[in-house]
Write a protein that holds these residues in place. Structure first.
Motif, short mmCIF file in Angstrom:
data_model
loop_
_atom_site.label_atom_id
_atom_site.label_comp_id
_atom_site.label_asym_id
_atom_site.label_seq_id
_atom_site.Cartn_x
_atom_site.Cartn_y
_atom_site.Cartn_z
N ALA A 131 45.57 34.79 51.00
CA ALA A 131 45.70 36.24 51.20
C ALA A 131 46.11 36.92 49.89
N PHE A 132 47.05 36.32 49.19
CA PHE A 132 47.50 36.86 47.91
C PHE A 132 46.33 36.94 46.93
N ALA A 133 45.54 35.86 46.86
CA ALA A 133 44.42 35.81 45.92
C ALA A 133 43.35 36.84 46.26
N ILE A 134 43.06 37.02 47.54
CA ILE A 134 42.04 37.99 47.95
C ILE A 134 42.43 39.40 47.53
N VAL A 135 43.67 39.79 47.88
CA VAL A 135 44.14 41.14 47.52
C VAL A 135 44.19 41.30 46.01
N LYS A 136 44.66 40.26 45.32
CA LYS A 136 44.79 40.34 43.87
C LYS A 136 43.43 40.54 43.21
N TRP A 137 42.44 39.76 43.59
CA TRP A 137 41.14 39.83 42.90
C TRP A 137 40.36 41.09 43.27
N VAL A 138 40.58 41.61 44.47
CA VAL A 138 40.00 42.92 44.80
C VAL A 138 40.63 43.99 43.91
N GLY A 139 41.94 43.90 43.73
CA GLY A 139 42.63 44.84 42.84
C GLY A 139 42.17 44.73 41.41
N VAL A 140 41.96 43.51 40.93
CA VAL A 140 41.46 43.30 39.57
C VAL A 140 40.10 43.95 39.39
#
Length: 223
Positions: A73-82
């Motif tokens: 979940a952290f990675a999904i939100v992070k990479w969408v933000g990136v």
């Protein structure tokens, strides 16, 4: 009254110090104000605060715990933000190269100061939406509230979720005051350069580079 100061004084001091510390949100708001002016800077600040409140609400409901415990979940939100930050950066860079040099810039008798630096005016809704998205898509903000606010929640003072919401709202309100003051200061300083298109183009490029840098910083962040 004294008991309230003793209980919440440290929280208010900590919230203020955290809000005046330089960070991605502050860099974003300063950049928006320098390029687009005071109104856009203020609505960018409103957007950032709105996005932060989403994280406060999610933390109060226990949803932020998913980001804190789930690597996926952290990675999904992070990479969408990136991706969103890099997209904003590329857009700002493309817009900057569309700025045509002001041939009459040196002729004070014929040149008219421009109202805004950017050649592509941003609406207040766009500024607010960008601020919301930049904050919501940064999982580090959620984890910050999860780590900071529970220290000041008193289990003997009523519902913990409601205390979480109140304390988070106070943090955001202090942030709004700090950021709005910063916007007014930057806007006042930017008035001197508003009429120079060439400098405006470079400011737009700096804003684009800042977005991409924030994206890179988010990309290398760890859970």
């Amino acid at each position: 009254m004294f008991d309230l100061l003793v209980q919440y004084g440290p929280f208010l001091i900590a919230a203020f110090l955290l809000n005046i510390s330089p960070g991605p949100d502050m860099a974003y708001i300063v950049g928006q104000t320098a390029v687009h002016g005071r109104k856009i800077g203020l609505f960018s600040s409103f957007g950032v605060v709105s996005g932060a409140f989403v994280h406060v609400l999610a933390a109060a409901l226990g949803l932020s715990a998913i980001l804190a415990t789930s690597a996926l979940a952290f990675a999904i939100v992070k990479w969408v933000g990136v991706a969103y930050l890099v997209w904003l950066g590329i857009g700002a860079l493309r817009a900057s190269f569309a700025v045509k040099p002001d041939r009459d810039a040196d002729d004070e008798s014929t040149s008219t100061p421009a109202i805004a630096i950017s050649t592509r005016p941003m609406t207040v809704f766009q500024a607010w939406r960008q601020g919301v998205m930049i904050d919501v898509l940064n999982p580090k903000v959620a984890i910050f509230f999860m780590a900071f606010l529970p220290q000041f929640v008193d289990p003997h003072s009523g519902d913990g979720a409601m205390q979480f919401l109140v304390l988070g709202s106070v943090v955001n309100l202090i942030g709004l005051v700090v950021e709005s003051t910063l916007v007014l200061m930057v806007a006042a300083a930017a008035i001197r350069i508003r009429g120079h298109r060439k400098l405006g183009a470079w400011l737009q490029r700096a804003l684009g580079a800042m977005f991409i840098t924030l994206g890179a910083r988010l990309a290398i962040s760890q859970q």
